[in-house]
Design a protein around this motif. Sequence first.
Motif, short mmCIF file in Angstrom:
data_model
loop_
_atom_site.label_atom_id
_atom_site.label_comp_id
_atom_site.label_asym_id
_atom_site.label_seq_id
_atom_site.Cartn_x
_atom_site.Cartn_y
_atom_site.Cartn_z
N CYS A 272 0.82 -1.21 0.00
CA CYS A 272 0.00 0.00 0.00
C CYS A 272 0.85 1.26 0.00
O CYS A 272 0.59 2.23 -0.73
CB CYS A 272 -0.93 0.01 1.21
N SER A 273 1.90 1.29 0.84
CA SER A 273 2.69 2.51 0.98
C SER A 273 3.66 2.73 -0.16
O SER A 273 4.37 3.74 -0.18
CB SER A 273 3.44 2.50 2.32
N ASP A 274 3.72 1.81 -1.13
CA ASP A 274 4.48 2.11 -2.35
C ASP A 274 3.82 3.26 -3.11
O ASP A 274 4.50 4.00 -3.82
CB ASP A 274 4.54 0.88 -3.25
N CYS A 275 2.51 3.37 -2.96
CA CYS A 275 1.77 4.41 -3.69
C CYS A 275 1.21 5.49 -2.76
O CYS A 275 1.12 6.65 -3.14
CB CYS A 275 0.61 3.79 -4.47
N HIS A 276 0.82 5.11 -1.55
CA HIS A 276 0.16 6.03 -0.62
C HIS A 276 1.07 6.33 0.56
O HIS A 276 1.70 5.43 1.12
CB HIS A 276 -1.13 5.41 -0.08
N ASP A 277 1.11 7.59 0.97
CA ASP A 277 1.76 7.93 2.22
C ASP A 277 0.76 7.69 3.35
O ASP A 277 -0.30 8.32 3.38
CB ASP A 277 2.20 9.40 2.25
N PRO A 278 1.05 6.78 4.26
CA PRO A 278 0.04 6.39 5.25
C PRO A 278 -0.28 7.47 6.27
O PRO A 278 -1.34 7.41 6.91
CB PRO A 278 0.66 5.15 5.92
N HIS A 279 0.60 8.44 6.44
CA HIS A 279 0.36 9.45 7.47
C HIS A 279 -0.36 10.68 6.93
O HIS A 279 -1.25 11.22 7.59
CB HIS A 279 1.69 9.84 8.13
N GLY A 281 -2.06 10.53 4.03
CA GLY A 281 -3.21 10.07 3.26
C GLY A 281 -3.14 10.46 1.80
O GLY A 281 -4.08 10.22 1.04
N LYS A 282 -2.02 11.03 1.37
CA LYS A 282 -1.87 11.48 0.00
C LYS A 282 -1.06 10.47 -0.81
O LYS A 282 -0.34 9.64 -0.26
CB LYS A 282 -1.18 12.85 -0.04
N LEU A 283 -1.18 10.59 -2.14
CA LEU A 283 -0.33 9.79 -3.02
C LEU A 283 1.11 10.25 -2.91
O LEU A 283 1.38 11.43 -2.64
CB LEU A 283 -0.81 9.90 -4.47
N ARG A 284 2.04 9.34 -3.14
CA ARG A 284 3.45 9.70 -3.02
C ARG A 284 3.90 10.63 -4.15
O ARG A 284 4.88 11.37 -3.99
CB ARG A 284 4.31 8.44 -3.01
N HIS A 285 3.21 10.57 -5.29
CA HIS A 285 3.54 11.44 -6.41
C HIS A 285 2.24 11.87 -7.07
O HIS A 285 1.17 11.31 -6.82
CB HIS A 285 4.44 10.72 -7.43
N ASP A 288 0.20 10.34 -13.03
CA ASP A 288 0.82 9.12 -13.53
C ASP A 288 2.19 8.84 -12.92
O ASP A 288 2.72 7.73 -13.04
CB ASP A 288 0.97 9.19 -15.05
N ASN A 289 2.77 9.85 -12.27
CA ASN A 289 4.10 9.63 -11.69
C ASN A 289 4.08 8.56 -10.60
O ASN A 289 5.11 7.98 -10.28
CB ASN A 289 4.65 10.95 -11.13
N VAL A 290 2.91 8.31 -10.01
CA VAL A 290 2.81 7.20 -9.05
C VAL A 290 3.13 5.89 -9.76
O VAL A 290 3.91 5.07 -9.28
CB VAL A 290 1.40 7.15 -8.43
N CYS A 291 2.54 5.71 -10.93
CA CYS A 291 2.76 4.47 -11.69
C CYS A 291 4.17 4.42 -12.28
O CYS A 291 4.78 3.35 -12.36
CB CYS A 291 1.73 4.36 -12.81
N LEU A 292 4.66 5.59 -12.68
CA LEU A 292 5.95 5.64 -13.36
C LEU A 292 7.12 5.53 -12.40
O LEU A 292 8.28 5.59 -12.82
CB LEU A 292 6.06 6.93 -14.18
N GLN A 293 6.83 5.37 -11.10
CA GLN A 293 7.90 4.99 -10.18
C GLN A 293 8.53 3.67 -10.62
O GLN A 293 9.73 3.45 -10.43
CB GLN A 293 7.34 4.78 -8.76
#
Length: 709
Positions: A272-279, A281-285, A288-293
């Motif tokens: 889950c935290s590969d894409c979401h910051d758990p603290h 609650g936002k996406l990490r990027h 599409d940059n979330v996927c392009l990690q």
Amino acid sequence: MLGDFNDQHFDHFGVRSRFFRQNGKFMVEAEGPDGKLATFEAKYTFGIYPLQQYLIEFPDGRLQALSIAWDTRPKDKGGQRWFHLYPDERIGHDDALHWTRLNQNWNFMCAECHSTGVRKNYEAASDRFKTSWAEISVGCEACHGQGSRHVGWAHAQQSWWPIGISDDATMGLLVRYAERNNITWRIDPKTGNPTRSSAPATLRTEVESCGLCHARRGQLSEGWVPGRRLSDTHAVSPLSRGLYHADGQMRDEVYNYGSFKQSKMFAAGVTCSDCHDPHSGKLRHDGDNVCLQCHAAEQFSSATHHRHAAVEPPPPCITCHMPVRTYMGVDQRHDHGFRIPRPDVSAQLDTPNACNDCHSDRSPRWAADAIEAWHGPNRKGFQTFAPAFAATWGEGADASRLLAAVAADPATPDIVRATALAELGSHPSPEALELAKAGLASSDPMVRIGALDLLEGVPAGQRWATAAPLLSDPVRGVRIRAASLLAAVPTDQQPIADRQRFDLAAEEFVAAQRLNADRPEARSALGRFLLARGQAAAAEIEYKAALRLSPHYAPAAVNLADLYRQSGREIDGETVLREALTVSPQDAGLHHGLGLTLVRLKRHDEAISELHQAAELAPDRTRFAYVYAVALQAVGRVADAVAILKQSAARHPHDRDTLMALVAYSRAAGDIGTAITYAERLAADFPDDAGLGRLVQEIRQQSTRPTSR
């Protein structure tokens, strides 16, 4: 409190509610439990975006969620307004979905996920709640568990910098969510897809912990500890009919856990935290940059992949691979199955697909042809189990074979295998039993539970040897399911060596139902368990309690009437069912149960009337039509019985009981042609049944015999 309480009105199906302030309190004038307007204090709120709901506290400790919510989206997005969660229907005060009733109760429905350290504290004897919580909202301990050791660790630090000078690498936490630590993803230059540097652990602690609130599940225990299997404290829903589409796409509110666990992402080791910051609650990027990690931009951001060069900007990855569905009126949620769009499956099985979400004016066949032209005919994706679930939900003749193939495939996601095993329970066979035995040895508790579900179709006396080892399973949910499965085996027939293990698991089962004693389904489940254990009087108490909690809960009435049948109290059973029908007159199961009761009371005309209503109200329940036809045949109305069976066979062409009855009744009436037609259909549908082949031959021989004069 984001809603407008400045003397605002909201009208819904002739009921005008008012939101205002009085003496510094937020007040609501709304339809009360008696159907009359009354004034209530909105004592608590929960939710921030895109909606906020309000809780009304009642003297018995219930907190009830008002069905009129505040849309917190900006005005230009359609927000900043009051709206009803059931906009298209009148929810009367006597409806189970009315805001004052059982299914809008915060203590059971909402509290565990919206607050921290919740203890429901329901007192069954007085029907009151004394619910408590450690924090009113979602705090650290909601994910990390009890924090006293962590606080102790913090006080023991000699310095806050650098952090970690203590020898305690856990920082005093019950579990460290370290699945991403020291992990790299190597992108294959040919495919653009990544590979994890090491295989994921069998127990995915982060996914299991997030699932505490992001799964469709019921609570078994309040003893959740982070880092353990969710099934230890919760009964997690598999990919059940009504919750999911046949291909696994979300249908009802399922909250992502079940979707994610069937995905290729989960199988590859994404957490889950590969894409979401758990603290935060936002996406990490962004975007599409979330996927392009992990996925190479040159392959996946190009028009040769997305095929929408004429669209500016092109649709983001989530449009095609995480289609959105709207729940609670305004809450848009993305399906976390990360699937390849399959309009070809939509054309065959009537499932949704991302292509036609946008191109709603075109057919799934059109979209399927376009994808095949772009990517070739073998672009099947990771989730390939749709035909199996569609077959069993649609009573397809090949359902057993397709389900068995899904359950036996080790490459199939565990949650899918668990579902296939459970569905195989309605298709008993020696092969299915062997699959159950293999499933009981799975490392995933949901698969083990699915295998136990399959064994429900095995005679009680034959279950023990196979299922009894699961009574001491390390996961509570498995032990509880094993206890309920084996409850019908009397103590004196249980091996002496197993009795203590059964008793301990049975105690856990009973405790789980007592925890949920505010719910009619838990009281009814406990009633069934007690009846299986030979405790009819105690079971009767539970069924009656279920009906007091919710007169709408028809299964409790049916169960209570069946208990009375077993004890020879048919008149009492009739009374229970008729009382339930005054509350739920359109419930087919109640009419069916009453019809069977009247048959046993030899009041055949009344019985046939009730069985007819059941078949009319639930045409998809083949059993209801079959029993109605049998009742007609029993009183000599053979032609009517055959007509009903033919109608049912047209809707459900592969139902074995329906076809067998058509063969028997047609053959007895001398209509050999019709008998042969349905016998041949049976033989084709069930090719492994040699007896059906012989039946066809017998009827054919009968058709060639000279008739006597």
